[in-house]
Design a protein around this motif. Structure first.
Motif, PDB file in Angstrom:
ATOM      1  N   GLN A  29       5.047  -3.362   1.965  1.00  0.00           N
ATOM      2  CA  GLN A  29       3.784  -2.939   1.394  1.00  0.00           C
ATOM      3  C   GLN A  29       3.710  -3.298  -0.094  1.00  0.00           C
ATOM      4  O   GLN A  29       4.713  -3.296  -0.798  1.00  0.00           O
ATOM      5  N   HIS A  80      -3.349   0.466  -0.776  1.00  0.00           N
ATOM      6  CA  HIS A  80      -3.876   0.502   0.586  1.00  0.00           C
ATOM      7  C   HIS A  80      -5.304  -0.034   0.678  1.00  0.00           C
ATOM      8  O   HIS A  80      -5.846  -0.169   1.772  1.00  0.00           O
ATOM      9  N   GLY A 122      -0.081  -3.862   4.074  1.00  0.00           N
ATOM     10  CA  GLY A 122      -0.389  -2.447   4.003  1.00  0.00           C
ATOM     11  C   GLY A 122      -1.820  -2.060   3.706  1.00  0.00           C
ATOM     12  O   GLY A 122      -2.122  -0.864   3.629  1.00  0.00           O
TER      13      GLY A 122
END
Length: 326
Positions: free
Chosen positions: A3, A13, A60
């Motif tokens: 991520q 995110h 991610g």
């Protein structure tokens, strides 16, 4: 793939993906002279967008907001939505629009996979709306909001930039509206950009003052979800709608940053204000370039600064917010 994470432990995110910097409104705080093209711009095409979305999804990204300029001016806007919706790693698809085309296309965009929509409505007074936006389109935009609610969007938000001496008297009207209407109001504190110093000095209104008033009136701060943006959201038992405050001058505003931006011409921006952006477009031409693209993303995250330094009077290189999607 691991991520995206920076040197301060922040994980990313949320991608704000601009698809055009063209806008048909002339908002005084953003494009007071209207959109002025620099030559004939070539924005990311559908293949490039698909490769961009695919790469971010692998590291991610769970939420993508399609932005502009005014993103719905692209004739292939529904196709862009479908590209994002077809990636099963993206759980939230949103857009921000001035609402100009919303009444006609809300259902089409919902059917394409769009689920959340933010509509810019800086005043509920049609005359003030015209004064701020330069367009006499208040009734059209409000019909668009109704169409979005009817289409079944899981969240409809109204964005309003707080402007001292202009729309700062509108708060009672907005509160009356959300008493029985399940929408989120997002009040955005005016930010200073390279072109707007005098405007900022004349019209800046501290979001912290609104926050204090809300708390005094019984509004409660909600807990944030992992893919939420920077707003602090408040609820009240007597209101169907919520209020969100985006306060970039508040201490520690950047501590929970979870979003990156890519401009309509394919530049990665680690922050809305502080740098010129890093070109990704050379690695968006083929799926076979994905590993190299992801390596570039990871490498660039190590240069992300701890804060935007707006509170120190640093406005960076951003001339107006439409250029990289706000």
């Amino acid at each position: 793939m691991s991520q995206l994470q920076d040197n301060f432990g922040r994980r990313f995110h949320y991608l704000r993906m601009s698809v055009t910097d063209v806008c048909n409104f002339k908002c005084t705080y953003c494009l007071p002279d209207g959109y002025r093209p620099d030559g004939k711009p070539k924005f990311l095409d559908l293949n490039e967008i698909e490769n961009l979305v695919g790469a971010f999804a692998e590291v991610g990204t769970q939420k993508i907001r399609i932005t502009g300029g005014e993103p719905t001016l692209r004739k292939d806007f529904s196709d862009i939505i479908r590209i994002v919706a077809d990636n099963d790693k993206i759980s939230t698809i949103a857009t921000t629009t001035n609402g100009y085309r919303l009444a006609k296309h809300a259902q089409e965009w919902y059917d394409a996979g769009l689920r959340r929509i933010n509509v810019s409505v800086d005043s509920l007074d049609p005359r003030m709306f015209y004064q701020i936006t330069g367009e006499n389109k208040f009734d059209d935009v409000m019909r668009g909001v109704d169409a979005a609610l009817e289409a079944g969007f899981e969240r409809v938000k109204i964005n309003a930039v707080l402007l001292k001496g202009l729309n700062d008297k509108d708060l009672p009207r907005f509160l009356h509206w959300i008493k029985q209407t399940p929408i989120d109001l997002r009040f955005i504190e005016l930010m200073e950009t390279g072109l707007g110093r005098d405007y900022f000095k004349a019209h800046h209104l501290a979001g912290a003052d609104i926050k204090s008033q809300l708390i005094q009136d019984g509004w409660q701060l909600d807990q944030s979800a992992v893919d939420d943006g920077p707003a602090q959201n408040f609820s009240h038992g007597d209101f169907q709608g919520r209020i969100g405050l985006i306060m970039p001058y508040e201490k520690n505003f950047c501590a929970n940053c979870n979003r990156l931006r890519v401009s309509a011409k394919g530049k990665l921006h680690l922050c809305l204000f502080t740098e010129h952006g890093v070109d990704l477009r050379d690695l968006l031409q083929s799926h076979s370039q994905r590993t190299e693209l992801i390596e570039r993303l990871h490498g660039q995250l190590q240069a992300k600064k701890e804060t935007h330094y707006l509170h120190d009077g640093v406005t960076g290189v951003t001339q107006h917010l439409a250029s990289i999607g706000g």
